[in-house]
Write an enzyme that holds these catalytic residues in place. Structure first.
Site, short mmCIF file in Angstrom:
data_model
loop_
_atom_site.label_atom_id
_atom_site.label_comp_id
_atom_site.label_asym_id
_atom_site.label_seq_id
_atom_site.Cartn_x
_atom_site.Cartn_y
_atom_site.Cartn_z
N HIS A 29 -24.61 -7.21 -54.13
CA HIS A 29 -23.20 -7.43 -53.84
C HIS A 29 -22.40 -7.55 -55.13
CE1 HIS A 29 -19.95 -10.19 -51.91
NE2 HIS A 29 -19.58 -8.92 -51.85
N GLU A 76 -21.55 -4.11 -56.32
CA GLU A 76 -20.49 -3.48 -55.53
C GLU A 76 -19.12 -3.80 -56.13
OE1 GLU A 76 -17.85 -4.46 -51.85
OE2 GLU A 76 -19.97 -4.82 -51.38
N HIS A 77 -18.95 -5.02 -56.61
CA HIS A 77 -17.69 -5.42 -57.25
C HIS A 77 -17.57 -4.89 -58.67
CE1 HIS A 77 -16.03 -8.67 -54.48
NE2 HIS A 77 -17.15 -8.31 -53.88
N GLU A 123 -14.61 -14.76 -51.91
CA GLU A 123 -14.91 -13.91 -50.74
C GLU A 123 -15.90 -14.61 -49.81
OE1 GLU A 123 -16.84 -9.54 -49.64
OE2 GLU A 123 -16.72 -10.18 -51.73
#
Length: 465
Positions: A92, A95-96, A172
């Site tokens: 994750h 992904e950022h 998030e």
């Protein structure tokens, strides 16, 4: 009707061609040593073509005549389940971070490249893959391919950007924790897949995000983001040979060699995984949050990806909880007024799957709604589905499938799923043929299997006084 195998090696390409694909020989699209074949020619003039580059990268396109836009996705077959101790949260994180700069572009330049042409870009992390995608006018497709390739192949993971993004990811995760439905589904999945890597949350936990150092994220990036693990899919107003050329040129610009021989990374299969069989944490689990409604999920293990009964499951889900005329919606909302939203669902992965039902209701009605959901599945298991209801469901699925494929993003995703998951492409006629072939007896048999034995119940309920 067409079902085409998607071979990884040129020596096995004949199997795909025998199954209905049409070979165009190696060297197509300027690629020497790879191979190209037409996977499908139909569905309103749309043509699906596939190239495997010498470096192992696979490129699939669907040309849709008359469209002025296209969606392109860069897929990497790594998800949250692949993280090892010390790397937890890295998927994750990446992904950022891939949007935060390369050796040629900073974060603002990446964002401006798409904003300046009215395009959209984003990414998604899942349990078994990650995808970076963009939707642009067809004339801007070379730019989109270049930027996405730059991100995937040449990200720098700048330490300052990484620390800044660590805070963004924590925000998030906090936002997700404020959504009781998300919390209910995440914990349901954790209980159903207990003991298997699929049980881990896709986004990681706050503790993992705080703990993982840049060195471990970099190791994760270098291990999985390689030419042989990359799949590029695109759909819309495009030409396959031109897209292949864009990929080859953007690879060179980003420091990868499209002609360096490598074998495409093997697809994930049940037999290839060294993972523990899930041991579900059966029973009722309750989390208390400051909410007005109870969010109730009940279910159990389901079908793995590629199971021959997946079309039976599609029909079952549509009948049980797939729309306003479904059994759950009619019984719980329309007849009794006990919930605003209720539905059934399923998810399939390489070595495990799940099936469940959801409803949101006032806390005092929790037990009643839970009982009614279970009873509706039991009725389907005991009494089956009639021909009239089955015909309605098939019509619903046919219409929904066709409408979904009006969107270039859906077609792009269909190609990515076929390449990474099953290794087979099903055209619309074949897909609907398999749905129409489902019998009442098959639906009832699957319902009986799903209704038998213990269940996992996850409830996110109001805080107790």
């Amino acid at each position: 009707m067409t079902v085409v195998d998607l071979p990884l090696l040129a020596t096995t390409a004949a199997s795909a061609l025998d199954a209905g694909g049409r070979g165009t020989g190696s060297g197509q699209g300027g690629v020497v040593g790879g191979f190209t074949h037409v996977v499908h020619d139909g569905d309103g003039g749309a043509v699906v073509t596939r190239t495997v580059l010498p470096c192992g990268t696979r490129v699939l396109t669907e040309s849709m005549p008359g469209l002025l836009s296209a969606t392109v996705g860069f897929w990497v077959g790594v998800g949250s389940r692949d993280e090892q101790p010390g790397h937890l949260g890295s998927t994750h994180f990446l992904e950022h971070l891939l949007f935060k700069g390369t050796t040629k572009r900073n974060a603002l330049q990446i964002a401006e490249a798409f904003d300046a042409v009215g395009g959209e870009s984003n990414a998604i992390t899942a349990k078994e893959h990650t995808c970076y995608y963009a939707r642009v006018l067809s004339e801007q497709l070379p730019m989109a391919v270049d930027v996405l390739m730059d991100m995937v192949a040449d990200a720098v993971l700048d330490p300052e950007e990484l620390e800044r993004e660590r805070g963004v990811i924590l925000e998030e995760l906090a936002m997700d924790q404020d959504d009781p439905t998300d919390v209910a589904f995440e914990h349901f999945t954790e209980h159903v897949f207990r003991g298997n890597p699929l049980s881990r949350p896709i986004g990681g936990t706050p503790e993992e995000i705080l703990a993982v150092p840049r060195a471990r994220v970099w190791e994760h990036f270098r291990e999985f983001y390689r030419p042989e693990g990359l799949v590029v899919t695109a759909a819309g107003g495009l030409e396959h040979a031109e897209v292949v050329d864009m990929v080859v040129r953007s690879m060179a610009d980003a420091g990868w060699d499209a002609y360096a021989p490598a074998t495409p990374r093997e697809r994930r299969t049940r037999g290839s995984l060294d993972a523990t069989t899930p041991q579900p944490d059966w029973g009722r689990h309750v989390l208390h949050r400051p909410v007005e409604q109870s969010n109730v999920v009940v279910g159990r293990p389901g079908l793995v990806a590629g199971d021959d009964r997946r079309y039976h499951m599609t029909v079952l889900n549509a009948a049980l909880g797939g729309g306003m005329s479904s059994r759950l919606f009619q019984e719980i909302r329309e007849k009794r007024g006990l919930a605003y939203n209720t539905f059934s669902f399923g998810g399939s992965y390489s070595d495990a799957g799940y099936f469940g039902m959801y409803a949101g209701c006032t806390p005092a009605k929790t037990d009643e709604v839970l009982r009614l959901m279970v009873e509706e599945l039991d009725k389907l298991a005991q009494d089956g589905i009639g021909e009239v209801e089955l015909a309605k469901v098939v019509g619903q699925l046919a219409g929904g499938t066709v409408l979904a494929l009006e969107d270039t993003g859906s077609r792009m995703s269909r190609l990515g799923s076929a390449e990474l998951t099953t290794g087979e492409f099903y055209d619309l006629e074949e897909t609907m043929g398999r749905v129409r072939a489902v019998t009442p007896e098959q639906v009832q048999a699957l319902a009986q299997e799903l209704a038998e034995g213990p269940t996992v119940v996850q409830i996110v309920a109001a805080e107790q006084n």
